[in-house]
Design a protein around this motif. Structure first.
Motif, PDB file in Angstrom:
ATOM      1  N   MET A   1      86.157  41.116 -62.304  1.00  0.00           N
ATOM      2  CA  MET A   1      86.282  39.972 -63.098  1.00  0.00           C
ATOM      3  C   MET A   1      85.186  39.928 -63.821  1.00  0.00           C
ATOM      4  N   LYS A   2      85.554  39.928 -65.284  1.00  0.00           N
ATOM      5  CA  LYS A   2      84.357  39.690 -66.231  1.00  0.00           C
ATOM      6  C   LYS A   2      84.028  38.371 -66.216  1.00  0.00           C
ATOM      7  N   THR A   3      82.699  37.879 -66.140  1.00  0.00           N
ATOM      8  CA  THR A   3      82.323  36.568 -66.351  1.00  0.00           C
ATOM      9  C   THR A   3      81.474  36.314 -67.361  1.00  0.00           C
ATOM     10  N   ILE A   4      81.731  35.262 -68.223  1.00  0.00           N
ATOM     11  CA  ILE A   4      81.086  34.790 -69.608  1.00  0.00           C
ATOM     12  C   ILE A   4      80.622  33.555 -69.529  1.00  0.00           C
ATOM     13  N   LEU A   5      79.271  33.432 -69.652  1.00  0.00           N
ATOM     14  CA  LEU A   5      78.567  32.176 -69.667  1.00  0.00           C
ATOM     15  C   LEU A   5      78.635  31.696 -71.104  1.00  0.00           C
ATOM     16  N   TRP A   6      79.002  30.407 -71.394  1.00  0.00           N
ATOM     17  CA  TRP A   6      79.117  29.901 -72.618  1.00  0.00           C
ATOM     18  C   TRP A   6      77.984  28.600 -72.586  1.00  0.00           C
ATOM     19  N   ALA A   7      77.312  28.546 -73.776  1.00  0.00           N
ATOM     20  CA  ALA A   7      76.476  27.432 -73.796  1.00  0.00           C
ATOM     21  C   ALA A   7      75.883  27.157 -75.181  1.00  0.00           C
ATOM     22  N   ALA A   8      75.760  25.728 -75.399  1.00  0.00           N
ATOM     23  CA  ALA A   8      75.362  25.270 -76.666  1.00  0.00           C
ATOM     24  C   ALA A   8      73.864  25.085 -76.633  1.00  0.00           C
ATOM     25  N   LEU A   9      73.132  25.635 -77.558  1.00  0.00           N
ATOM     26  CA  LEU A   9      71.563  25.521 -77.503  1.00  0.00           C
ATOM     27  C   LEU A   9      71.243  25.146 -78.871  1.00  0.00           C
ATOM     28  N   THR A  10      69.937  24.614 -78.726  1.00  0.00           N
ATOM     29  CA  THR A  10      69.425  23.944 -80.013  1.00  0.00           C
ATOM     30  C   THR A  10      68.459  25.379 -80.474  1.00  0.00           C
ATOM     31  N   ALA A  11      68.109  25.052 -81.900  1.00  0.00           N
ATOM     32  CA  ALA A  11      67.344  26.303 -82.447  1.00  0.00           C
ATOM     33  C   ALA A  11      66.214  26.656 -81.805  1.00  0.00           C
ATOM     34  N   ASN A  12      65.671  25.781 -81.100  1.00  0.00           N
ATOM     35  CA  ASN A  12      64.294  26.019 -80.346  1.00  0.00           C
ATOM     36  C   ASN A  12      64.610  26.515 -78.866  1.00  0.00           C
ATOM     37  N   GLY A  13      65.816  26.965 -78.478  1.00  0.00           N
ATOM     38  CA  GLY A  13      66.104  27.418 -77.337  1.00  0.00           C
ATOM     39  C   GLY A  13      66.464  26.648 -76.035  1.00  0.00           C
ATOM     40  N   ASN A  14      66.553  25.464 -76.486  1.00  0.00           N
ATOM     41  CA  ASN A  14      66.544  24.490 -75.361  1.00  0.00           C
ATOM     42  C   ASN A  14      68.518  24.355 -75.081  1.00  0.00           C
ATOM     43  N   TYR A  15      68.886  23.660 -73.984  1.00  0.00           N
ATOM     44  CA  TYR A  15      70.240  23.366 -73.983  1.00  0.00           C
ATOM     45  C   TYR A  15      70.222  22.262 -74.910  1.00  0.00           C
ATOM     46  N   ALA A  16      71.370  22.155 -75.570  1.00  0.00           N
ATOM     47  CA  ALA A  16      71.507  21.035 -76.338  1.00  0.00           C
ATOM     48  C   ALA A  16      72.152  19.856 -75.789  1.00  0.00           C
ATOM     49  N   GLN A  17      71.222  18.941 -75.746  1.00  0.00           N
ATOM     50  CA  GLN A  17      71.432  17.746 -74.838  1.00  0.00           C
ATOM     51  C   GLN A  17      72.259  16.495 -75.939  1.00  0.00           C
ATOM     52  N   SER A  18      73.688  16.400 -75.440  1.00  0.00           N
ATOM     53  CA  SER A  18      74.357  15.550 -76.316  1.00  0.00           C
ATOM     54  C   SER A  18      74.174  13.925 -75.866  1.00  0.00           C
ATOM     55  N   SER A  19      74.423  13.150 -76.695  1.00  0.00           N
ATOM     56  CA  SER A  19      74.416  11.801 -76.392  1.00  0.00           C
ATOM     57  C   SER A  19      75.356  11.188 -77.543  1.00  0.00           C
ATOM     58  N   PRO A  20      75.541   9.683 -77.557  1.00  0.00           N
ATOM     59  CA  PRO A  20      76.259   9.162 -78.739  1.00  0.00           C
ATOM     60  C   PRO A  20      75.488   8.923 -79.899  1.00  0.00           C
ATOM     61  N   GLU A  21      74.256   9.106 -79.659  1.00  0.00           N
ATOM     62  CA  GLU A  21      73.291   9.250 -81.108  1.00  0.00           C
ATOM     63  C   GLU A  21      73.503  10.641 -81.607  1.00  0.00           C
ATOM     64  N   ASN A  22      73.504  11.646 -80.678  1.00  0.00           N
ATOM     65  CA  ASN A  22      73.322  12.950 -81.181  1.00  0.00           C
ATOM     66  C   ASN A  22      74.558  13.791 -80.510  1.00  0.00           C
ATOM     67  N   PRO A  23      75.792  13.507 -80.898  1.00  0.00           N
ATOM     68  CA  PRO A  23      76.869  14.351 -80.367  1.00  0.00           C
ATOM     69  C   PRO A  23      76.975  15.676 -80.571  1.00  0.00           C
ATOM     70  N   PRO A  24      77.532  16.419 -79.888  1.00  0.00           N
ATOM     71  CA  PRO A  24      77.906  17.975 -79.936  1.00  0.00           C
ATOM     72  C   PRO A  24      78.561  18.277 -81.371  1.00  0.00           C
ATOM     73  N   LYS A  25      77.898  19.478 -82.129  1.00  0.00           N
ATOM     74  CA  LYS A  25      78.663  20.076 -83.167  1.00  0.00           C
ATOM     75  C   LYS A  25      79.725  20.197 -82.979  1.00  0.00           C
ATOM     76  N   PRO A  26      80.747  19.631 -83.891  1.00  0.00           N
ATOM     77  CA  PRO A  26      82.217  20.117 -83.781  1.00  0.00           C
ATOM     78  C   PRO A  26      82.614  21.518 -83.635  1.00  0.00           C
ATOM     79  N   GLU A  27      81.952  22.239 -84.491  1.00  0.00           N
ATOM     80  CA  GLU A  27      82.003  23.502 -84.420  1.00  0.00           C
ATOM     81  C   GLU A  27      82.016  24.268 -83.028  1.00  0.00           C
ATOM     82  N   ALA A  28      80.652  23.837 -82.222  1.00  0.00           N
ATOM     83  CA  ALA A  28      80.554  24.190 -81.046  1.00  0.00           C
ATOM     84  C   ALA A  28      81.807  24.002 -80.026  1.00  0.00           C
ATOM     85  N   LEU A  29      82.160  22.688 -80.083  1.00  0.00           N
ATOM     86  CA  LEU A  29      83.338  22.233 -79.323  1.00  0.00           C
ATOM     87  C   LEU A  29      84.583  22.956 -79.492  1.00  0.00           C
ATOM     88  N   GLN A  30      84.904  23.083 -80.913  1.00  0.00           N
ATOM     89  CA  GLN A  30      86.036  23.794 -81.195  1.00  0.00           C
ATOM     90  C   GLN A  30      85.925  25.488 -80.654  1.00  0.00           C
TER      91      GLN A  30
END
Length: 177
Positions: A1-30
Motif C-alpha cells: 500500500m502506498k502511504t502519502i503524508l500530507w501537511a500544510a507548512l509555513t514558509a519557514n518550515g513549521n507545521y502551520a498552526q491554524s486559529s480563528p485569527e490565522n485560519p488555514p489557507k483555503p487553497e491548502a484545505l481544498q
C-alpha cells in the motif's frame, strides 16, 4: 500500500498552526479535500480529528452530508485513549490503520495530521511520499517533522512535482523511496 503524508507548512518550515485569527489557507484545505477524495480515505490523529469535527462535520453521523467534502471516505483515527468515535474507524497503531484500509480495498493511504501521527509513521518508515502545501507565512512557534527522534538520520528525497495552488501557496511533492 502506498502511504502519502500530507501537511500544510509555513514558509519557514513549521507545521502551520491554524486559529480563528490565522485560519488555514483555503487553497491548502481544498487541496487536502482533493487528495483525500483521490485516495478514498485519510488517517488522522485523535486531537487533529477533534479539531476537524466542528468545522467539517466529519463524524457524529453527519459523514454523508451534502456539504461535507469527506462524505463517503474511509476515515481512520489513530488513538491510544479513545476506543470508539461514531462514523469513523478507531485504531491503536499505524499498522492497524494501514491493514484496515488495505482490507477495505484501498491501494493508497493518506496521512493527514498531526505532527505526532506523521512522526510516528516516519519513524517506522511507513511513508512513501510526502505532499507539503507551503503557506506564505512565517510562524515563530510550531512543530516540525522528525524522521528519527533517537538517531540522526539524513535521507535524500526525490522531487516529484512542484506547483502553485494560488494565493502564494505552493505544493511540493517528494518520494521517500
Amino acid at each position: 500500500m502506498k502511504t502519502i503524508l500530507w501537511a500544510a507548512l509555513t514558509a519557514n518550515g513549521n507545521y502551520a498552526q491554524s486559529s480563528p485569527e490565522n485560519p488555514p489557507k483555503p487553497e491548502a484545505l481544498q487541496d487536502f479535500a482533493m487528495q483525500a477524495r483521490a485516495a478514498g480515505n485519510f488517517i488522522v490523529g485523535r486531537r487533529t480529528f477533534a479539531g476537524m469535527q466542528d468545522s467539517t462535520r466529519v463524524a457524529q453521523g453527519e459523514q454523508s452530508g451534502a456539504g461535507n467534502p469527506f462524505a463517503g471516505l474511509d476515515i481512520v483515527v489513530l488513538s491510544q485513549s479513545v476506543k470508539e468515535i461514531p462514523g469513523v474507524k478507531v485504531v491503536e497503531s499505524p499498522q492497524a490503520a494501514l491493514a484496515y484500509l488495505q482490507a477495505k480495498g484501498h491501494t493508497t493511504a493518506l496521512l493527514s495530521g498531526g505532527a505526532d501521527l506523521h512522526n510516528t509513521f516516519l519513524a517506522q518508515r511507513l511513508v512513501d511520499e510526502v505532499i507539503f502545501d507551503i503557506a506564505p507565512v512565517f510562524e515563530g512557534k510550531g512543530l516540525n517533522l522528525l524522521l528519527d527522534q533517537d538517531h540522526y538520520l539524513y535521507k535524500d528525497v526525490q522531487l516529484l512535482d512542484c506547483k502553485p495552488l494560488g494565493s502564494g501557496v505552493v505544493q511540493l511533492r517528494y518520494s521517500l523511496a
